[in-house]
Design a protein around this motif. Structure first.
Motif, short mmCIF file in Angstrom:
data_model
loop_
_atom_site.label_atom_id
_atom_site.label_comp_id
_atom_site.label_asym_id
_atom_site.label_seq_id
_atom_site.Cartn_x
_atom_site.Cartn_y
_atom_site.Cartn_z
N SER A 1 0.80 -1.18 -0.02
CA SER A 1 0.10 0.03 0.11
C SER A 1 0.81 1.17 0.04
O SER A 1 0.28 2.42 -0.27
N TRP B 1 -2.01 -2.72 -5.02
CA TRP B 1 -2.82 -2.40 -3.96
C TRP B 1 -4.29 -2.10 -4.04
O TRP B 1 -5.20 -2.75 -3.43
N GLU C 1 -3.73 0.80 7.43
CA GLU C 1 -2.77 1.50 7.78
C GLU C 1 -1.63 0.78 8.78
O GLU C 1 -0.44 0.60 8.74
N PRO D 1 -1.29 -3.70 6.86
CA PRO D 1 -1.12 -3.77 5.50
C PRO D 1 -0.57 -5.16 4.74
O PRO D 1 -0.69 -5.20 3.66
#
Length: 478
Positions: A267, A302, A412, A415
């Protein structure tokens, strides 16, 4: 049996004491209950008791299994226990009682496990920390101001604090591996189709979800997998059966493996230095053990992962709009958290074409990872992007966050784990690292589909080379 004697053994160790008649299942139940009473008030890991059910099982006579008499805890989500409420971490479902054991619970019972209680979980498992409005936050036994992770956070906190030697968990985006990393435990997510999902469901959450456990030892995880693996009647598909027992695999040297490693998230989210250090040290350990270690990773876009996890949005909408009316439940702002409501609303806006996009993304990612694992036996990554975060960091009652924005926010922190729910391959968090300030940080190893055996052989070797069970958190039954 003293609590200090009880906590000295893993689950197989306790079962051996029972077999040798050095302790009775009743004595183990009393020791576990005392351990829970001693440390649970500080952690809020166990949110309801199954003691009556456990006593009834002892009176009826426990079956002869690999874990006969061993105390256990089940997660209050995704597992049906006859005659007991399954609240799923939500105010909406409190008091909803299951009339049956599902197949997995029946297999836990046949293995001889004695389930003493249910563990805390975020609402519907839709968070990577365990802070539901209905029960309040579970705290990490290493530091009470930090999360134990989620969604199997109550299970992880209970095992790390030695209330029980292992506890049930399930994993749809990392919910076994995330709390294993946060609490210094071993956490294996088995291959898709390895664990039964009946008798009600077939492909749970489009195949992303699977059940297993949080354990202190690799051998407990392997032996439990032996006890619960295999298809049940009506399974839509199942993983190829293992050629020999997983416990035997965990005791077998893995030979020389080709292991890829990366510390960069697909990501692009920043990864904490301690998590990068954990990967470098694990890679060095693997190299010292004779494995070929190569810096490499599959090239995954992602955005395809984000599309795949829109599955959770459609799940929320379906649950509230189709399932809840059949049991007389009316979802609303007084019974659901803000993030859950936002996800359901986003799910209602999805079309049939959007759902097809989810399935296409799932299958494309599986193909890409399948090709990668033709060249490597395992992939090593951080388990998480950071050490255990502070309580309150991921607030499911934040009314300003939309459904897809909520997914972005929880990923976050996590990931790395979701990728292997998308393709269904086995993955494990191994507790090899401690931060400078004394917090556990796991590393993740993932493998090719249906090759749980290679991961367990590697895990057994790593546990022998760098034992972790001697570490004890600040809050620990004794």
């Amino acid at each position: 049996m003293k609590i200090s004697e009880y906590t000295a053994f893993d689950a197989l160790g306790l079962a051996e004491l029972v077999r040798r008649r050095e302790v009775t299942p009743s004595e183990l139940m009393d020791a576990a209950s005392a351990a829970i009473e001693q440390v649970n008030p500080a952690l809020n890991a166990v949110i309801s008791s199954l003691r009556d059910d456990a006593e009834q099982a002892l009176r009826a006579g426990l079956p002869e299994g690999p874990f006969t008499g061993v105390p256990y805890l089940v997660k209050d989500l995704g597992l049906l226990v006859a005659g007991t409420p399954t609240g799923m971490g939500s105010r909406l479902f409190q008091g909803l009682v299951s009339p049956i054991d599902d197949e997995l619970m029946a297999r836990f019972r046949r293995a001889g496990l004695v389930s003493l209680g249910k563990t805390n979980t975020p609402e519907l498992g839709l968070n990577v920390v365990t802070e539901p409005a209905v029960h309040g936050p579970t705290r990490n036994p290493w530091r009470r101001d930090r999360t134990p992770g989620g969604s199997s956070g109550g299970a992880a906190a209970a095992v790390a604090a030695r209330m029980v030697p292992m506890a049930h968990g399930n994993d749809v985006a990392g919910s076994i591996r995330i709390p294993a990393s946060c609490c210094g435990l071993f956490g294996l997510k088995p291959t898709r189709g390895r664990i039964p999902t009946g008798p009600i469901e077939g492909e749970v959450l489009m195949g992303f979800a699977t059940d297993h456990a949080l354990t202190r030892s690799v051998r407990d995880s392997a032996a439990l997998l032996d006890a619960i693996a295999g298809p049940d009647a009506g399974a839509p598909y199942f993983a190829p059966p293992a050629s020999r027992s997983f416990l035997e695999e965990a005791r077998t040297p893995p030979g020389r493996l080709r292991i890829a490693f990366t510390d960069a998230a697909w990501s692009g989210v920043a990864v904490h230095d301690e998590c990068k250090l954990a990967v470098r040290r694990a890679a060095s350990l693997c190299e010292a053990l004779g494995h070929e270690v190569v810096q490499a990773r599959p090239e995954i876009e992602w955005e395809r992962v984000r599309i795949a996890f829109r599955m959770l949005l459609s799940y929320a909408a379906h649950l509230f709009d189709r399932v809840c009316p059949t049991v007389g439940l009316a979802p609303g702002r007084d019974t659901l958290e803000a993030a859950t409501l936002a996800m359901a609303e986003a799910g209602r806006r999805m079309s049939a074409v959007d759902v097809h996009d989810v399935l296409m993304a799932r299958d494309q990612i599986a193909r890409q990872l399948g090709q990668f694992f033709t060249r490597f036996d395992a992939l090593l990554t951080p388990a998480l992007a950071a050490p255990p975060i502070a309580l309150g960091t991921l607030n499911g009652n934040d009314p300003t966050i939309g459904g897809e924005a909520w997914l972005d926010r929880i990923f976050e922190f996590a990931p790395f784990t979701p990728l292997f729910n998308v393709n269904g391959s086995p993955a494990m968090s191994v507790p090899l690292h401690m931060t400078a300030d004394g917090m556990p940080v796991g590393v993740q190893f993932a493998g090719r589909y249906a090759d749980d055996a290679t991961l367990l052989r590697l895990a057994g070797q790593l546990e022998q080379a760098a034992p972790w069970d001697r570490r004890r958190p600040a809050i620990c039954a004794e």
